[in-house]
Design an enzyme around this catalytic site. Structure first.
Site, short mmCIF file in Angstrom:
data_model
loop_
_atom_site.label_atom_id
_atom_site.label_comp_id
_atom_site.label_asym_id
_atom_site.label_seq_id
_atom_site.Cartn_x
_atom_site.Cartn_y
_atom_site.Cartn_z
N GLY A 1 0.91 -1.21 0.27
CA GLY A 1 -0.01 -0.03 -0.47
C GLY A 1 1.00 1.54 -0.32
CG ASN B 1 -6.25 -0.52 2.82
OD1 ASN B 1 -7.47 -0.53 2.95
ND2 ASN B 1 -5.31 -0.59 3.39
CB CYS C 1 -6.23 -0.80 6.33
SG CYS C 1 -4.86 -1.40 7.82
N GLY D 1 -4.75 -15.41 7.20
CA GLY D 1 -4.26 -16.58 6.48
C GLY D 1 -5.68 -17.70 6.78
N GLY E 1 -7.01 -16.49 3.33
CA GLY E 1 -6.33 -17.62 3.05
C GLY E 1 -6.55 -19.11 2.42
CB THR F 1 -1.19 -15.18 5.58
OG1 THR F 1 -2.01 -13.73 5.77
CG2 THR F 1 -0.36 -15.93 6.87
#
Length: 330
Positions: free
Chosen positions: A55, A136, A139, A226, A253, A275
């Site tokens: 970002g 974005n 966040c 994740g 994930g 991740t």
């Protein structure tokens, strides 16, 4: 019927995100892939559908103090705080390398006001190599700006419209899962002019050190990512796909071709891998191979044919549920 005996048969993995065509549906998620150069000796970057960079804000950010990352069951919490070099240094120091890649480069941007989003977009306009912008608005690691935009439909629409007005490339908006109804935000962003949506960003979480009785993260809370969030992300992509007409990019994930294909069946045109890059730097390449293997096994001429292809009642519509996703790419 596709003749699988022909050695030259390769399923068509191309997908379209608005006016942007990708060679395959696999992207890297912002914040997990740096500025791409960090991975050049770990994988073949040119195998990717697109690269989404870390970002970028109007001015450089130092991020939060450590501890900023903690491992959790089936995932991780991060409170990096959007550390980055700022848009001017990004253009002068990073884009020259990125422009040389043979894949589209999408720049993730963030701001604390509409004016900041507009100015960043203006500065990126006309920069060689910039193929798209990901906005974005979601966040959870900062105390202002992102959370307000991402959880309020009118503000989400406003920032989308502001960026779209200044952009000379397709605009993707990244949605937060930390809302009561993500479909409301999705529709607002579509109305604001977004060319596509990416979802989901991280879920808000925290961890506590029992010895010190203090939060593990210096920021107290952070973003959970994740495999632990995959079922939530998959459900939200499915819900949003039913209410918008623009392409969706699934995130959350994804660490295998099976994961990616689930998102595509749920309605995602493409996916982002985040991740999992920390665990296996070559995972994105492996996912591309796995999707290709699945398409061959299912005798698909194009991966686009199964986007949103989830079968809720196979007996009623007379279609067969897709074959097993037990994919081998050996």
């Amino acid at each position: 019927m596709v003749d699988l005996q022909k050695e030259k048969y390769y399923p068509d993995l191309r997908v379209n995100i608005g006016s942007l065509e990708l060679a395959n549906p696999v992207m890297t998620a912002s914040g997990t892939f740096g500025y791409a150069r960090e991975f050049e000796n770990l994988m073949n970057l040119h195998r990717l559908g697109a690269v989404i960079v870390k970002g970028i804000s109007l001015h450089p950010r130092a991020g939060n103090p450590p501890t900023r990352i903690v491992e959790t069951a089936c995932g991780m919490l991060n409170a990096i705080g959007l550390q980055n070099v700022g848009v001017d240094r990004f253009i002068t120091e990073k884009m020259n390398y990125l422009a040389g890649l043979k894949v589209p480069v999408i720049v993730n941007i963030l701001g604390d006001s509409l004016a900041e989003y507009e100015e960043i977009t203006e500065r990126l306009a006309g920069v060689p190599g910039v193929a798209g912008i990901e906005v974005n608005i979601s966040c959870p690691n900062v105390k202002k700006g992102g959370v307000a935009f991402g959880t309020d439909p009118s503000m989400a629409a406003a920032v989308t419209a502001a960026v779209k007005k200044k952009a000379d490339v397709p605009v993707m908006v990244k949605l937060s899962p930390n809302v009561s109804d993500i479909t409301v935000i999705a529709r607002a962003v579509e109305d604001g002019g977004a060319d596509s949506l990416s979802l989901i960003n991280t879920l808000i979480g925290m961890a506590i050190d029992l010895k010190t009785k203090r939060p593990v993260l210096a920021n107290v809370i952070g973003g959970l990512s994740g495999p632990a969030i995959k079922p939530v992300a998959l459900r939200m992509v499915y819900e949003v796909a039913k209410v918008v007409s623009i392409p969706i990019i699934g995130i959350g994930g994804i660490s295998s071709a099976e994961d990616a294909l689930e998102f595509i069946l749920a309605g995602a045109t493409a996916v982002q891998i985040g991740t999992a890059n920390f665990v296996n730097p070559r995972v994105s390449e492996e996912v591309v191979d796995g999707i290709s293997a699945y398409a061959k096994a299912e005798e698909l001429t194009s991966i686009r044919s199964i986007i949103g292809g989830l079968q809720l009642d196979s007996a009623k519509n007379g279609k067969n549920i897709p074959k097993s996703l037990n994919i081998s790419v050996k």
